[in-house]
Scaffold this motif. Structure first.
Motif, short mmCIF file in Angstrom:
data_model
loop_
_atom_site.label_atom_id
_atom_site.label_comp_id
_atom_site.label_asym_id
_atom_site.label_seq_id
_atom_site.Cartn_x
_atom_site.Cartn_y
_atom_site.Cartn_z
N VAL A 124 17.06 -7.39 0.36
CA VAL A 124 16.67 -8.70 0.95
C VAL A 124 16.07 -7.22 1.84
N ASN A 125 14.98 -8.09 2.46
CA ASN A 125 13.82 -6.92 3.76
C ASN A 125 13.39 -8.17 4.97
N VAL A 126 13.73 -8.13 6.01
CA VAL A 126 13.51 -8.06 6.82
C VAL A 126 12.04 -7.36 8.20
N ALA A 127 11.70 -8.08 9.01
CA ALA A 127 10.63 -7.30 9.81
C ALA A 127 10.17 -8.50 10.69
N LEU A 128 10.43 -8.28 11.88
CA LEU A 128 9.83 -9.08 13.96
C LEU A 128 8.30 -7.80 13.34
N PRO A 129 7.27 -8.70 13.34
CA PRO A 129 6.06 -8.17 13.83
C PRO A 129 6.17 -7.46 15.05
N ARG A 130 4.88 -6.64 14.32
CA ARG A 130 4.86 -4.81 15.43
C ARG A 130 3.72 -4.62 15.53
N ILE A 131 2.79 -4.12 15.90
CA ILE A 131 1.52 -3.73 16.07
C ILE A 131 1.65 -2.45 14.58
N ILE A 132 0.62 -2.07 13.70
CA ILE A 132 0.91 -1.61 12.79
C ILE A 132 -0.56 -0.83 12.30
N ALA A 133 -1.22 -1.06 13.40
CA ALA A 133 -3.08 -0.56 13.53
C ALA A 133 -3.03 -1.13 15.08
N SER A 143 5.70 -4.93 7.66
CA SER A 143 6.19 -3.91 7.16
C SER A 143 8.42 -4.29 6.94
N LYS A 144 8.56 -4.36 6.13
CA LYS A 144 9.94 -4.74 6.03
C LYS A 144 11.04 -4.03 6.32
N ILE A 145 12.13 -4.20 6.03
CA ILE A 145 13.12 -3.45 6.18
C ILE A 145 14.86 -3.93 5.59
N ARG A 146 15.30 -3.33 4.59
CA ARG A 146 15.95 -3.19 3.87
C ARG A 146 17.85 -4.06 4.80
N CYS A 189 -4.39 -9.96 1.87
CA CYS A 189 -4.87 -9.90 3.01
C CYS A 189 -5.12 -8.01 3.63
N TYR A 190 -6.32 -8.20 4.79
CA TYR A 190 -6.41 -6.50 5.14
C TYR A 190 -4.60 -5.58 4.96
N LYS A 191 -4.06 -6.70 5.11
CA LYS A 191 -2.97 -6.05 6.52
C LYS A 191 -1.72 -5.28 4.69
N PHE A 192 -1.94 -5.93 3.86
CA PHE A 192 -1.49 -5.23 3.23
C PHE A 192 -2.19 -3.80 2.63
N ALA A 193 -4.01 -3.43 2.77
CA ALA A 193 -4.23 -1.94 2.86
C ALA A 193 -3.90 -1.40 3.67
N ILE A 194 -3.93 -1.79 5.12
CA ILE A 194 -3.14 -1.17 6.52
C ILE A 194 -1.44 -0.59 6.16
N HIS A 195 -1.12 -1.68 5.89
CA HIS A 195 0.46 -0.90 5.34
C HIS A 195 0.90 -0.12 4.44
N THR A 196 0.00 -0.28 2.80
CA THR A 196 0.05 0.85 2.17
C THR A 196 -0.69 1.84 2.24
N ASP A 197 -1.46 1.86 3.60
CA ASP A 197 -2.45 3.02 3.38
C ASP A 197 -3.45 2.96 2.03
N ARG A 198 -3.89 2.34 1.94
CA ARG A 198 -4.57 2.19 0.50
C ARG A 198 -6.00 1.14 0.79
N ALA A 199 -6.91 0.95 0.70
CA ALA A 199 -8.04 0.26 1.22
C ALA A 199 -7.70 -0.83 -0.38
N ASP A 200 -7.81 -0.22 -1.72
CA ASP A 200 -8.32 -0.72 -2.70
C ASP A 200 -6.90 -1.85 -2.72
N ALA A 201 -5.66 -1.81 -2.14
CA ALA A 201 -4.78 -2.42 -2.26
C ALA A 201 -4.50 -4.08 -2.60
N PRO A 202 -5.32 -4.59 -1.74
CA PRO A 202 -5.83 -6.43 -2.12
C PRO A 202 -6.36 -6.48 -3.45
N GLN A 203 -7.28 -5.75 -3.36
CA GLN A 203 -8.55 -6.01 -4.29
C GLN A 203 -7.63 -5.75 -5.90
#
Length: 183
Positions: free
Chosen positions: A8-17, A29-32, A122-136
């Motif tokens: 189970v993973n949770v996180a409160l919003p924070r600036i990721i980029a 950016s969830k934490i266990r 969405c684009y936040k998934f790309a930022i989170h994974t540091d992979r521009a191709d992640a959403p695609q």
């Protein structure tokens, strides 16, 4: 069909980029969770939050599940595959999008969850994974995971938890079919 709960993973919003448009805030950016149990409310799991309530969260996107059954596929594409990689609240094992139907209900401790829709990356998934191709990649593969609405709030176990499917409507599309119909 039961889904084994790996984490189970949770996180409160924070600036990721920071982009030209300004700071990008997200709860991706969830934490266990290490507590033995969590409270599952109508809008989220205690300790979780979303920054953009238009695109994320709300009663139909209260709890996001992602199947670890896909980890090997992602690892072959050089993705880190650990709990929370996909911003999921629940890392599960035992079924994928082609086996879970829209409207399926699962009991998790005292809580009852209903599959409401597939995730749209969405684009936040790309930022989170540091992979521009992640959403695609997620979109083209339809390995999206799914959102739940909370039908019944309650306390749910974290360690060794299981989501037990208590009802399904065979005529309903599975999550993969629903995602492909949208995209």
């Amino acid at each position: 069909m039961d889904l084994r709960l790996l984490s189970v993973n949770v996180a409160l919003p924070r600036i990721i980029a920071r982009l030209n448009t300004g700071p990008v805030e997200s709860g991706i950016s969830k934490i266990r969770v290490t507590a033995p149990s969590v409270f599952v409310g109508a809008l989220n799991i205690d300790g979780d939050g979303q920054a953009d309530l238009i695109a994320h969260g709300g009663p139909d996107k209260a709890v996001y599940a992602y199947p670890a059954d896909h980890w090997l596929w992602w690892a072959e594409r050089r993705f880190e595959t650990v709990s929370g990689t996909f911003g999921e609240n629940l890392t599960t094992l035992g079924a994928t999008e082609d086996q879970v139907r829209i409207g399926d209900r699962f009991r998790w401790g005292e809580a009852v969850l209903e599959v409401s829709q597939p995730r749209s990356p969405c684009y936040k998934f790309a930022i989170h994974t540091d992979r521009a191709d992640a959403p695609q990649l997620m979109t083209l593969s339809a390995r999206t995971g799914w959102y739940h609405r909370v039908v019944q709030e309650g306390i749910a176990p974290v360690a060794g938890g299981t989501l037990v499917r208590i009802s399904t409507i065979r005529e309903n599309p599975n999550v993969q079919q629903a995602f492909r119909a949208i995209f």
